[in-house]
Design an enzyme around this catalytic site. Sequence first.
Site, mmCIF file in Angstrom:
data_model
loop_
_atom_site.group_PDB
_atom_site.id
_atom_site.type_symbol
_atom_site.label_atom_id
_atom_site.label_comp_id
_atom_site.label_asym_id
_atom_site.label_seq_id
_atom_site.Cartn_x
_atom_site.Cartn_y
_atom_site.Cartn_z
ATOM 1 N N SER A 202 -0.366 -5.898 -4.707
ATOM 2 C CA SER A 202 -1.239 -6.471 -5.727
ATOM 3 C C SER A 202 -0.504 -6.871 -6.998
ATOM 4 O O SER A 202 -0.910 -7.817 -7.664
ATOM 5 C CB SER A 202 -2.361 -5.483 -6.067
ATOM 6 O OG SER A 202 -1.841 -4.234 -6.434
ATOM 7 N N HIS B 299 -5.660 -8.366 -0.993
ATOM 8 C CA HIS B 299 -5.215 -9.662 -1.536
ATOM 9 C C HIS B 299 -4.817 -10.672 -0.468
ATOM 10 O O HIS B 299 -4.434 -11.790 -0.793
ATOM 11 C CB HIS B 299 -4.039 -9.448 -2.499
ATOM 12 C CG HIS B 299 -4.411 -8.605 -3.679
ATOM 13 N ND1 HIS B 299 -4.988 -9.125 -4.805
ATOM 14 C CD2 HIS B 299 -4.334 -7.265 -3.864
ATOM 15 C CE1 HIS B 299 -5.226 -8.142 -5.657
ATOM 16 N NE2 HIS B 299 -4.837 -7.005 -5.114
ATOM 17 N N LYS C 83 -12.443 -10.091 -4.165
ATOM 18 C CA LYS C 83 -11.318 -10.948 -4.533
ATOM 19 C C LYS C 83 -11.569 -12.339 -3.943
ATOM 20 O O LYS C 83 -12.424 -13.050 -4.440
ATOM 21 C CB LYS C 83 -10.025 -10.258 -4.128
ATOM 22 C CG LYS C 83 -9.816 -9.090 -5.099
ATOM 23 C CD LYS C 83 -8.783 -8.087 -4.767
ATOM 24 C CE LYS C 83 -8.768 -7.042 -5.887
ATOM 25 N NZ LYS C 83 -8.329 -5.719 -5.443
HETATM 26 C C1 PLP Z 1 -8.505 -4.428 -5.949
HETATM 27 C C2 PLP Z 1 -7.905 -3.498 -4.942
HETATM 28 C C3 PLP Z 1 -8.624 -2.417 -4.465
HETATM 29 C C4 PLP Z 1 -9.943 -2.008 -5.053
HETATM 30 O O1 PLP Z 1 -10.966 -2.827 -4.604
HETATM 31 P P1 PLP Z 1 -12.315 -2.901 -5.477
HETATM 32 O O2 PLP Z 1 -13.295 -3.483 -4.530
HETATM 33 O O3 PLP Z 1 -12.013 -3.757 -6.638
HETATM 34 O O4 PLP Z 1 -12.654 -1.492 -5.854
HETATM 35 C C5 PLP Z 1 -8.071 -1.669 -3.448
HETATM 36 N N1 PLP Z 1 -6.851 -1.961 -2.952
HETATM 37 C C6 PLP Z 1 -6.108 -2.985 -3.429
HETATM 38 C C7 PLP Z 1 -4.764 -3.260 -2.856
HETATM 39 C C8 PLP Z 1 -6.616 -3.773 -4.449
HETATM 40 O O5 PLP Z 1 -5.884 -4.751 -4.948
#
Ligand code: PLP
Length: 415
Positions: A183, A211, A243
């Site tokens: 990320s 991602h 995302k």
């Molecule tokens: C954003 C993210 C999460 C958390 O997801 P949310 O739905 O925003 O709680 C978990 N793992 C990774 C790698 C992320 O980038």
Amino acid sequence: MRGAESLEAALAPRLAEQRARVRYRQRHTTRGVGPRVHRDGRDWLNVCSNDYLGLAGDPRLADALAEGARRFGVGGGASHLVCGHSEAHEMLERRLAAWTGCERALLFSSGYQANLGVISALLGRGDIALHDRLNHASLLDGTRLAGARLERFAHGDAAACEARLAALESERRRLVISDGVFSMDGDCADLNALATHCERHDAWLMIDDAHGLGVLGERGAGTCDAQGLAPGRVPILVGTLGKALGTHGAFVAGSETLIEALIQFARPYVYTTSLSPALAWATLTSLDVVRDEPERRDHLQALVARFRQHGAGLAEVGLSPMPSMTPIQPLLITQHGEGANEATALALAQALEARAIWCSAIRPPTVPVGSARLRITLSAAHELADVDRLCEALYDAARQVIGQGGAAMPQRAPA
Ligand SMILES: *Cc1c(COP(=O)(O)O)cnc(C)c1O
């Protein structure tokens, strides 16, 4: 009571320390989502959201959300196991399973909760969680919640992972955990190598592809799709909906047995209200877009290529592009010393702000100490001209803040 500390007295020095270390964080209140947002009375070019396909503000999703709310409810009304599991949830789980090539999928209220839920359901005290060193914080917190033993291997180093697995051969349960796309760095794990090592050493494999899903692969089905992995080689796949899919929530995909076990044992699944059924319904529209509009992914790749071409000279002004081919394009601050990097990152973000470009500085503990950066994220809703404007601003900001001067932006390629 003997010398009990007041709440204020306990918190104030911690806040002061956070400030002194240049780690104090602040929120900005926005209107709108996507590449152009309104904030503090003006319009901004936003280059720090995870809305990779530009769907969070798509009117088709807004319509689907409204329709879903009318048909299935705004809120779930209860946990999934009591009476909060609607037809909209069920349909979305089936679609997600088909998309990822897994037997079943299970919705969670967020990716954070999914990771807490999976790891704590699968591991207990004495079991091993073997992490890539740069894994997302929620994966570490899940390991803590499980009470499992945390082991790490060097970032992106599948051979190091295998060496750890060999050394831990006598342990009964070993779960290898990695982000699919990292990320904060934007690079990808070698899923084939990790899967092969896990298969050889009878370890379990969990990939968090928050991602990658929607962005990578011909069908947009994520890092597995992009790297050509047969379904089932990643037995535990986590994806998020907030995302690229532009909504909110998360899911775990895997075998029938895995999903049934999570329904029974994942406390962050059992003891929480179900995801909004309206959001589940809207996410079906996101999946239609991912399937029917591959041109969004093509455009995103063109933006990434443009950024890497025009941003290549930034290293000469003290901002190092990292080796990423995903929409996450971090620029590492190559000064030295704790505090200095953080302060420079902040000053650069402020210099961009003066040019109405919003890119938040990422500092420890989100990234390792000494690796503060500007984390630029591109979205299919950006235009090539946005990338050009961003690059010009970055060269100017770096010269102004870091002051190494000199490097000019490379000759502009024909559009
Ligand atoms: C954003 C993210 C999460 C958390 O997801 P949310 O739905 O925003 O709680 C978990 N793992 C990774 C790698 C992320 O980038």
